[in-house]
Structures are given as C-alpha cells and as structure tokens.
Design a protein around this motif. Sequence first.
Motif, short mmCIF file in Angstrom:
data_model
loop_
_atom_site.label_atom_id
_atom_site.label_comp_id
_atom_site.label_asym_id
_atom_site.label_seq_id
_atom_site.Cartn_x
_atom_site.Cartn_y
_atom_site.Cartn_z
N ILE A 103 3.73 0.52 2.60
CA ILE A 103 3.56 -0.58 3.55
C ILE A 103 3.48 -1.89 2.78
O ILE A 103 2.68 -2.01 1.84
CB ILE A 103 2.27 -0.38 4.37
N GLU A 155 -12.92 -11.37 11.06
CA GLU A 155 -13.17 -11.20 12.50
C GLU A 155 -14.67 -11.34 12.83
O GLU A 155 -15.27 -10.41 13.40
CB GLU A 155 -12.66 -9.83 12.97
N PRO A 172 -1.62 -11.47 14.55
CA PRO A 172 -1.92 -10.22 15.25
C PRO A 172 -2.51 -9.16 14.33
O PRO A 172 -2.47 -9.30 13.11
CB PRO A 172 -0.55 -9.78 15.79
N SER A 173 -3.05 -8.12 14.93
CA SER A 173 -3.59 -7.00 14.18
C SER A 173 -2.54 -6.45 13.23
O SER A 173 -1.39 -6.26 13.62
CB SER A 173 -4.04 -5.94 15.19
N GLY A 174 -2.93 -6.21 12.00
CA GLY A 174 -2.01 -5.63 11.02
C GLY A 174 -1.11 -6.65 10.32
O GLY A 174 -0.25 -6.29 9.53
N SER A 175 -1.34 -7.95 10.58
CA SER A 175 -0.44 -8.95 10.00
C SER A 175 -0.75 -9.27 8.53
O SER A 175 0.07 -9.89 7.85
CB SER A 175 -0.49 -10.24 10.83
N GLY A 176 -1.94 -8.87 8.06
CA GLY A 176 -2.25 -9.07 6.64
C GLY A 176 -3.45 -9.97 6.37
O GLY A 176 -3.74 -10.30 5.21
N LYS A 177 -4.19 -10.35 7.41
CA LYS A 177 -5.31 -11.29 7.25
C LYS A 177 -6.41 -10.73 6.34
O LYS A 177 -6.85 -11.39 5.40
CB LYS A 177 -5.91 -11.64 8.63
N SER A 178 -6.84 -9.50 6.64
CA SER A 178 -7.93 -8.91 5.83
C SER A 178 -7.47 -8.71 4.39
O SER A 178 -8.28 -8.82 3.46
CB SER A 178 -8.35 -7.54 6.38
N THR A 179 -6.21 -8.40 4.23
CA THR A 179 -5.69 -8.20 2.86
C THR A 179 -5.81 -9.50 2.07
O THR A 179 -6.20 -9.48 0.89
CB THR A 179 -4.22 -7.72 2.92
N ALA A 218 2.05 -5.17 3.01
CA ALA A 218 1.06 -5.91 3.82
C ALA A 218 1.25 -7.41 3.67
O ALA A 218 1.06 -8.17 4.62
CB ALA A 218 -0.35 -5.51 3.42
N HIS A 225 -8.38 -13.33 15.39
CA HIS A 225 -7.45 -13.67 16.47
C HIS A 225 -8.22 -14.13 17.70
O HIS A 225 -7.69 -14.17 18.80
CB HIS A 225 -6.42 -12.59 16.79
N ILE A 280 1.25 4.82 0.74
CA ILE A 280 0.62 5.95 1.44
C ILE A 280 1.08 7.24 0.74
O ILE A 280 0.30 8.10 0.40
CB ILE A 280 1.04 6.00 2.94
N TYR A 334 0.87 -1.18 0.00
CA TYR A 334 0.00 0.00 0.00
C TYR A 334 0.90 1.22 0.00
O TYR A 334 1.74 1.37 0.89
CB TYR A 334 -0.88 0.03 1.25
N1 LIG Z 1 -6.10 0.52 2.33
C1 LIG Z 1 -4.95 0.52 3.02
N2 LIG Z 1 -4.08 1.53 2.88
C2 LIG Z 1 -2.91 1.54 3.55
N3 LIG Z 1 -2.48 0.57 4.37
C3 LIG Z 1 -3.31 -0.48 4.53
C4 LIG Z 1 -4.58 -0.56 3.88
N4 LIG Z 1 -5.18 -1.73 4.23
C5 LIG Z 1 -4.32 -2.34 5.07
N5 LIG Z 1 -3.20 -1.60 5.26
C6 LIG Z 1 -2.02 -1.95 6.08
O1 LIG Z 1 -1.60 -3.25 5.69
C7 LIG Z 1 -1.22 -4.03 6.83
C8 LIG Z 1 -2.07 -5.28 6.89
O2 LIG Z 1 -3.42 -4.91 7.17
P1 LIG Z 1 -4.62 -5.96 7.29
O3 LIG Z 1 -5.88 -5.16 7.47
O4 LIG Z 1 -4.57 -6.91 6.16
O5 LIG Z 1 -4.23 -6.72 8.65
P2 LIG Z 1 -5.11 -7.65 9.60
O6 LIG Z 1 -4.24 -8.77 10.00
O7 LIG Z 1 -6.40 -7.99 8.92
O8 LIG Z 1 -5.40 -6.70 10.84
P3 LIG Z 1 -6.68 -6.63 11.83
O9 LIG Z 1 -6.68 -7.92 12.59
O10 LIG Z 1 -6.38 -5.44 12.69
O11 LIG Z 1 -7.91 -6.45 10.97
C9 LIG Z 1 -1.38 -3.10 8.03
O12 LIG Z 1 -0.12 -2.52 8.31
C10 LIG Z 1 -2.37 -2.06 7.55
O13 LIG Z 1 -2.17 -0.83 8.22
#
Ligand SMILES: Nc1ncnc2c1ncn2[C@@H]1O[C@H](COP(=O)(O)OP(=O)(O)OP(=O)(O)O)[C@@H](O)[C@H]1O
Length: 222
Positions: A19, A168, A40-47, A21, A200, A13, A11
């Motif tokens: 970043i 989640e 953990p939060s921010g590890s990339g799961k939603s991506t 991801a 998580h 910014i 991503y």
């Molecule tokens: N649209 C975006 N623009 C910029 N950075 C992003 C975007 N979406 C995700 N990120 C960054 O990419 C990384 C992975 O994010 P992601 O949402 O995939 O994590 P996650 O494991 O699902 O977290 P959570 O459990 O908090 O939902 C994080 O550092 C997040 O800040």
Amino acid sequence: MIELKNITKKYEINKNNIITALDDINLSIKEGELVVLRGPSGSGKSTILSLIAALSKPTSGEVIVDNKRISKLSDDFSSDFRRDNVGFIFQKYNLIANLSVKENIVLALIPMNLHVDVIEEKLSRVLDMFHIEHKKDMLVKNLSGGEQQRVAIARANINEPKIILADEPTANLDKNLSLAFIEILKELKAQGKTVVIATHDPIFFTLDIIDREIEINQGIIS
Ligand SMILES: Nc1ncnc2c1ncn2[C@@H]1O[C@H](COP(=O)(O)OP(=O)(O)OP(=O)(O)O)[C@@H](O)[C@H]1O
C-alpha cells in the motif's frame, strides 16, 4: 520548522500487496503555525503525523525538524527526539485505564530521572492548564471521554514540547467538548506551539485560528 521532502511511505502487507500511503509529498510547516490536515479516511493523514513524530520512517525522502534529519535517527535517538520535542494526542487517547490521571501524565518522565520536585512542578502546571487538577487521583477508566481527552492533552504537554500533533482529536467528543478542545488549541497557539491536526471534522474548517488547511487525497497533497 517541519519539512517533509519527497516523502513516500509504503506498507508491505505481503509481496503481492503493497500500500502506498504517501506518494512523493512535500510539505513545510513553520514554527508557531496551526495546520489542519484534512482528507478522507485512509488518505494518509495519520501516516504524516507518525513520520513527524519519528514514530515511523519513510520508505524514501526526508523528514527534517529544526534542521535535524529525524527520518535518519536510530530508534533510541528517535525516542529522545520525541520526548524532547513532540506531544502526540492520539485518537483513542492511549491512556492506561488502571492508572490514575497523574500516573498517566508523568509516565513519560520516568526515564529522565528528574527530581521529584521537578516532576511535581511539571505535573501541577499541566493539571492546572488543562483543568483536570480535581481528578488527579482518579483512575482513568472512571473518567468521562472529555476528561480522558484532557488527560491525554496534559500528558502530551508535560515536557513543554514545541510541536503538538493531534490525530482526529474530536472524533469521540460531542459538540460542546469539541468547542472546549478548540479553546485549548487557542491556548496552545498563544504559547507559540506548532500544532498539526489530522481531521475530517468540519468544525475545524471555518476557524480563524487555523493558519492553513492542507488537503490530502490518496497519499497526495492537492
Ligand atoms: N501499519 C499499517 N500497515 C498497513 N497499512 C497501513 C498501516 N497504517 C496505515 N496503513 C494504510 O495506509 C493508508 C493511509 O492510512 P492513514 O492511517 O495514514 O490514513 P488516515 O487519513 O489517517 O485515515 P483515518 O482518517 O481513517 O485515520 C491506508 O490505506 C491504510 O490502510
């Protein structure tokens, strides 16, 4: 079958702040598998979920679903793919507060120009399956959190997708409602759906219906 091949997702910014991801991950999920992505939060799961749903595209690598390279689809074809194959349960449900339960559920069918009888049949199937029939005319804003989640699950299943993605799903639920969600998962698995859950919540980690746990840390599968 879902395959992620050498997927990197960055991503941007701004020029000085990029970043990563996901960093060159490979992942393969079989049809009918129930998989938990944990980390953990921010590890990339939603991506990962958004790439499988063709809601976003990788920076490099390929996402292949049933031999189709979905990471190469145009936006229009991505929407068609999603409508026909994927049900997405979002963390915050993404429902429209001022519409009724049934309006929320059938919204995604509107572009399909289906006959009203077909829509009614599909609607009553999911209202019944996810035990929300008695609330069908209520506005979503007047429902409890657990009921809103059942509406979101019904909406995700309206088109009988083969793949269910849940981000989640128990984050806003108490213990009993989380257990009720697990019962729903059992039904989806019995129907042969491929289910991928990003979470998580430890409630998922000891369940025997889960086929596989995939650990992700800072964009890398460990
Ligand atoms: N649209 C975006 N623009 C910029 N950075 C992003 C975007 N979406 C995700 N990120 C960054 O990419 C990384 C992975 O994010 P992601 O949402 O995939 O994590 P996650 O494991 O699902 O977290 P959570 O459990 O908090 O939902 C994080 O550092 C997040 O800040």
